[in-house]
Design an enzyme around this catalytic site. Sequence first.
Site, short mmCIF file in Angstrom:
data_model
loop_
_atom_site.label_atom_id
_atom_site.label_comp_id
_atom_site.label_asym_id
_atom_site.label_seq_id
_atom_site.Cartn_x
_atom_site.Cartn_y
_atom_site.Cartn_z
N MET A 1 56.11 60.80 -37.86
CA MET A 1 57.27 59.99 -37.47
C MET A 1 56.89 59.04 -36.33
O MET A 1 57.28 57.87 -36.33
CB MET A 1 58.42 60.88 -36.97
CG MET A 1 59.19 61.59 -38.04
SD MET A 1 60.27 60.47 -38.94
CE MET A 1 61.38 59.98 -37.64
N ALA B 1 60.83 64.96 -29.92
CA ALA B 1 60.04 64.97 -31.16
C ALA B 1 60.88 65.60 -32.28
O ALA B 1 61.56 66.60 -32.07
CB ALA B 1 58.76 65.76 -30.95
N HIS B 2 60.84 64.97 -33.44
CA HIS B 2 61.58 65.54 -34.57
C HIS B 2 61.10 64.90 -35.85
O HIS B 2 60.41 63.88 -35.84
CB HIS B 2 63.08 65.33 -34.41
CG HIS B 2 63.50 63.90 -34.58
ND1 HIS B 2 63.88 63.37 -35.79
CD2 HIS B 2 63.57 62.88 -33.70
CE1 HIS B 2 64.17 62.10 -35.64
NE2 HIS B 2 63.99 61.76 -34.38
N ALA B 3 61.47 65.50 -36.98
CA ALA B 3 61.22 64.90 -38.29
C ALA B 3 62.49 65.09 -39.11
O ALA B 3 63.46 65.69 -38.65
CB ALA B 3 60.03 65.54 -38.96
N LEU C 1 62.84 69.21 -32.07
CA LEU C 1 64.11 69.58 -32.71
C LEU C 1 63.93 69.64 -34.21
O LEU C 1 63.29 68.76 -34.81
CB LEU C 1 65.16 68.53 -32.34
CG LEU C 1 66.59 68.78 -32.82
CD1 LEU C 1 67.18 70.01 -32.15
CD2 LEU C 1 67.47 67.57 -32.52
#
Lengths: 152, 90
Positions: free
Chosen positions: A52, A69-71, A107
Amino acid sequence: MDDTATLPPLPDEAVVLRARARDWREAVEIAGRALTASGATDAGYAVDMIRMIEAHGPYVVVAPGLALAHARPGPAVRRDGLAIVTLADPVPFGHPHNDPVRVVLALAGASSARHLQLVAEIANIFNDSDAVERIADAATVDEVRGILGVAP
Amino acid sequence: MKILTLCGAGIGTSGILKVNAERALQRLGIDARVVAIDASMLESELDDAQVILTGPEFVETIGRTFADVIVVENYFDTAELQRKLENALG
Protein backbone atom coordinates in the site's frame (compact mmCIF):
# COMPACT_ATOMS: atom_id res chain seq x y z
CA MET A 1 -24.16 9.35 12.10
CA ASP A 2 -23.01 6.24 13.89
CA ASP A 3 -19.27 6.10 13.52
CA THR A 4 -18.67 4.98 17.05
CA ALA A 5 -17.13 1.58 17.41
CA THR A 6 -15.07 0.01 20.12
CA LEU A 7 -11.48 -0.62 19.14
CA PRO A 8 -10.40 -4.26 19.24
CA PRO A 9 -8.44 -5.38 22.31
CA LEU A 10 -4.69 -4.86 22.42
CA PRO A 11 -3.07 -8.00 23.85
CA ASP A 12 0.59 -7.93 24.92
CA GLU A 13 1.61 -9.69 21.69
CA ALA A 14 0.22 -6.79 19.66
CA VAL A 15 2.60 -4.24 21.19
CA VAL A 16 6.34 -3.87 20.59
CA LEU A 17 8.00 -1.08 22.55
CA ARG A 18 11.32 0.55 21.60
CA ALA A 19 11.72 -1.61 18.52
CA ARG A 20 14.77 -1.19 16.32
CA ALA A 21 14.02 -0.82 12.61
CA ARG A 22 16.51 0.04 9.88
CA ASP A 23 13.90 1.58 7.62
CA TRP A 24 10.15 2.04 7.18
CA ARG A 25 9.72 -1.41 5.64
CA GLU A 26 11.16 -3.10 8.68
CA ALA A 27 9.05 -0.91 10.97
CA VAL A 28 5.87 -1.97 9.12
CA GLU A 29 7.04 -5.62 9.11
CA ILE A 30 7.41 -5.53 12.90
CA ALA A 31 3.90 -4.12 13.20
CA GLY A 32 2.63 -6.81 10.82
CA ARG A 33 4.26 -9.54 12.90
CA ALA A 34 2.59 -8.11 16.01
CA LEU A 35 -0.82 -8.20 14.28
CA THR A 36 -0.19 -11.81 13.29
CA ALA A 37 1.02 -12.73 16.79
CA SER A 38 -2.23 -11.32 18.20
CA GLY A 39 -4.22 -13.63 15.90
CA ALA A 40 -5.82 -10.83 13.86
CA THR A 41 -4.08 -11.48 10.54
CA ASP A 42 -2.05 -13.98 8.56
CA ALA A 43 1.61 -13.17 7.94
CA GLY A 44 0.83 -11.94 4.41
CA TYR A 45 -0.93 -8.85 5.75
CA ALA A 46 2.45 -7.21 6.48
CA VAL A 47 3.33 -7.53 2.79
CA ASP A 48 -0.05 -6.02 1.86
CA MET A 49 0.60 -3.04 4.15
CA ILE A 50 4.05 -2.48 2.62
CA ARG A 51 2.55 -2.68 -0.90
CA MET A 52 0.00 0.00 0.00
CA ILE A 53 2.80 2.40 0.90
CA GLU A 54 4.84 1.44 -2.17
CA ALA A 55 1.80 2.02 -4.38
CA HIS A 56 0.49 5.24 -2.86
CA GLY A 57 3.43 6.84 -1.11
CA PRO A 58 4.10 7.78 2.49
CA TYR A 59 0.67 9.33 3.08
CA VAL A 60 0.10 6.80 5.88
CA VAL A 61 2.17 9.13 8.06
CA VAL A 62 -1.02 10.90 9.04
CA ALA A 63 0.35 13.13 11.79
CA PRO A 64 3.81 14.13 13.01
CA GLY A 65 5.51 10.93 14.18
CA LEU A 66 2.56 8.61 13.51
CA ALA A 67 2.22 6.05 10.70
CA LEU A 68 -1.17 4.39 10.26
CA ALA A 69 -0.20 1.21 8.41
CA HIS A 70 -3.04 -0.79 6.92
CA ALA A 71 -4.22 -2.73 3.89
CA ARG A 72 -7.61 -3.56 2.44
CA PRO A 73 -9.76 -6.20 4.11
CA GLY A 74 -9.10 -9.56 2.48
CA PRO A 75 -8.28 -13.20 3.11
CA ALA A 76 -5.25 -12.26 5.24
CA VAL A 77 -7.53 -10.60 7.81
CA ARG A 78 -8.99 -13.04 10.34
CA ARG A 79 -10.66 -10.43 12.51
CA ASP A 80 -10.39 -6.76 13.46
CA GLY A 81 -7.00 -6.06 14.93
CA LEU A 82 -4.73 -3.34 16.19
CA ALA A 83 -0.98 -3.34 16.81
CA ILE A 84 1.37 -0.68 18.16
CA VAL A 85 5.10 -0.44 17.55
CA THR A 86 7.17 2.32 19.10
CA LEU A 87 10.59 2.91 17.60
CA ALA A 88 13.78 3.29 19.65
CA ASP A 89 15.15 5.47 16.86
CA PRO A 90 12.65 7.38 14.72
CA VAL A 91 12.48 6.21 11.09
CA PRO A 92 11.80 8.39 8.01
CA PHE A 93 8.97 7.22 5.74
CA GLY A 94 9.60 9.93 3.14
CA HIS A 95 6.74 12.19 4.25
CA PRO A 96 7.31 15.89 3.56
CA HIS A 97 5.88 17.14 6.87
CA ASN A 98 5.30 14.37 9.36
CA ASP A 99 8.62 12.47 9.37
CA PRO A 100 10.29 10.88 11.23
CA VAL A 101 7.95 8.21 12.56
CA ARG A 102 8.06 7.25 16.22
CA VAL A 103 4.85 5.19 16.40
CA VAL A 104 3.48 2.69 13.89
CA LEU A 105 -0.16 1.82 14.40
CA ALA A 106 -1.13 -1.16 12.26
CA LEU A 107 -4.81 -1.72 11.64
CA ALA A 108 -6.75 -4.62 10.17
CA GLY A 109 -10.48 -4.48 9.57
CA ALA A 110 -12.64 -7.49 8.72
CA SER A 111 -14.64 -5.36 6.26
CA SER A 112 -14.29 -1.94 4.63
CA ALA A 113 -17.18 -0.55 6.68
CA ARG A 114 -15.63 -1.88 9.86
CA HIS A 115 -12.22 -0.53 8.87
CA LEU A 116 -13.69 2.94 8.39
CA GLN A 117 -15.37 2.77 11.81
CA LEU A 118 -12.08 1.80 13.47
CA VAL A 119 -10.25 4.61 11.70
CA ALA A 120 -12.84 7.08 12.97
CA GLU A 121 -12.28 5.83 16.52
CA ILE A 122 -8.52 6.19 16.07
CA ALA A 123 -9.03 9.73 14.77
CA ASN A 124 -10.82 10.59 18.01
CA ILE A 125 -7.83 9.39 20.04
CA PHE A 126 -5.19 11.21 18.00
CA ASN A 127 -7.11 14.46 17.78
CA ASP A 128 -5.49 14.88 21.19
CA SER A 129 -2.18 16.14 19.84
CA ASP A 130 -0.17 14.72 22.76
CA ALA A 131 -1.24 11.14 22.10
CA VAL A 132 1.56 10.24 19.67
CA GLU A 133 4.23 11.52 22.01
CA ARG A 134 2.71 9.79 25.02
CA ILE A 135 2.59 6.46 23.18
CA ALA A 136 6.13 6.92 21.84
CA ASP A 137 7.36 7.49 25.40
CA ALA A 138 5.30 4.70 27.00
CA ALA A 139 7.38 2.29 29.09
CA THR A 140 4.71 -0.42 29.47
CA VAL A 141 1.98 -2.01 27.38
CA ASP A 142 -0.56 -0.99 30.04
CA GLU A 143 0.38 2.66 29.49
CA VAL A 144 -0.27 2.26 25.76
CA ARG A 145 -3.64 0.61 26.45
CA GLY A 146 -4.52 3.44 28.80
CA ILE A 147 -3.81 6.10 26.17
CA LEU A 148 -5.83 4.23 23.52
CA GLY A 149 -8.57 3.30 25.97
CA VAL A 150 -8.52 -0.36 24.96
CA ALA A 151 -8.70 -3.66 26.82
CA PRO A 152 -5.88 -6.26 26.91
CA MET B 1 -23.32 19.57 -0.80
CA LYS B 2 -21.03 16.61 -1.28
CA ILE B 3 -17.43 16.47 -0.10
CA LEU B 4 -15.05 13.64 -1.01
CA THR B 5 -12.13 12.45 1.07
CA LEU B 6 -9.62 10.54 -1.04
CA CYS B 7 -6.85 8.11 -0.13
CA GLY B 8 -5.20 4.95 -1.44
CA ALA B 9 -7.69 2.36 -0.24
CA GLY B 10 -10.63 4.61 0.63
CA ILE B 11 -10.79 3.14 4.13
CA GLY B 12 -7.79 4.55 5.99
CA THR B 13 -6.65 8.12 5.95
CA SER B 14 -9.75 9.14 4.00
CA GLY B 15 -11.72 7.87 6.99
CA ILE B 16 -9.76 10.12 9.32
CA LEU B 17 -10.39 13.05 7.00
CA LYS B 18 -14.10 12.17 6.86
CA VAL B 19 -14.64 12.12 10.61
CA ASN B 20 -12.56 15.27 11.18
CA ALA B 21 -14.15 17.10 8.24
CA GLU B 22 -17.61 16.27 9.58
CA ARG B 23 -16.56 17.75 12.91
CA ALA B 24 -15.16 20.91 11.26
CA LEU B 25 -18.27 21.34 9.08
CA GLN B 26 -20.50 21.03 12.11
CA ARG B 27 -18.53 23.79 13.83
CA LEU B 28 -18.82 25.94 10.72
CA GLY B 29 -22.56 25.25 10.52
CA ILE B 30 -22.24 23.83 6.98
CA ASP B 31 -24.49 20.98 5.96
CA ALA B 32 -22.64 18.49 3.76
CA ARG B 33 -22.34 14.80 3.05
CA VAL B 34 -18.78 13.51 3.35
CA VAL B 35 -17.87 10.36 1.41
CA ALA B 36 -14.58 8.45 1.82
CA ILE B 37 -13.34 7.04 -1.49
CA ASP B 38 -10.31 5.56 -3.23
CA ALA B 39 -9.00 6.58 -6.65
CA SER B 40 -11.07 3.93 -8.47
CA MET B 41 -14.29 5.59 -7.20
CA LEU B 42 -13.18 9.08 -8.20
CA GLU B 43 -14.76 9.13 -11.63
CA SER B 44 -18.20 8.02 -10.45
CA GLU B 45 -18.24 10.26 -7.36
CA LEU B 46 -16.64 13.42 -8.75
CA ASP B 47 -19.58 14.78 -10.78
CA ASP B 48 -21.58 16.39 -7.99
CA ALA B 49 -18.73 16.89 -5.51
CA GLN B 50 -17.91 20.44 -4.49
CA VAL B 51 -14.75 19.76 -2.52
CA ILE B 52 -12.12 17.03 -2.44
CA LEU B 53 -10.02 16.65 0.69
CA THR B 54 -6.81 14.66 0.31
CA GLY B 55 -3.10 14.41 1.04
CA PRO B 56 -0.39 15.88 -1.22
CA GLU B 57 0.28 12.44 -2.81
CA PHE B 58 -3.12 12.24 -4.48
CA VAL B 59 -3.38 15.66 -6.10
CA GLU B 60 -1.95 14.35 -9.36
CA THR B 61 -4.40 11.44 -9.37
CA ILE B 62 -7.34 13.83 -9.27
CA GLY B 63 -6.24 15.75 -12.34
CA ARG B 64 -8.46 18.50 -13.73
CA THR B 65 -11.70 19.09 -11.88
CA PHE B 66 -14.23 21.79 -11.11
CA ALA B 67 -14.19 20.76 -7.46
CA ASP B 68 -12.02 22.62 -4.97
CA VAL B 69 -9.10 20.38 -4.06
CA ILE B 70 -7.99 20.93 -0.46
CA VAL B 71 -4.64 19.42 0.44
CA VAL B 72 -4.32 18.47 4.09
CA GLU B 73 -0.95 18.08 5.77
CA ASN B 74 -1.84 16.91 9.26
CA TYR B 75 -4.97 14.73 9.10
CA PHE B 76 -5.58 15.17 12.81
CA ASP B 77 -5.31 18.95 12.88
CA THR B 78 -8.99 19.91 12.93
CA ALA B 79 -8.05 23.60 13.11
CA GLU B 80 -6.18 23.28 9.78
CA LEU B 81 -9.15 21.44 8.25
CA GLN B 82 -11.65 23.96 9.53
CA ARG B 83 -9.61 26.90 8.23
CA LYS B 84 -9.17 25.34 4.79
CA LEU B 85 -12.84 24.32 4.52
CA GLU B 86 -13.92 27.80 5.55
CA ASN B 87 -11.68 29.35 2.89
CA ALA B 88 -13.11 27.06 0.21
CA LEU B 89 -16.77 27.24 1.22
CA GLY B 90 -17.11 30.48 3.18
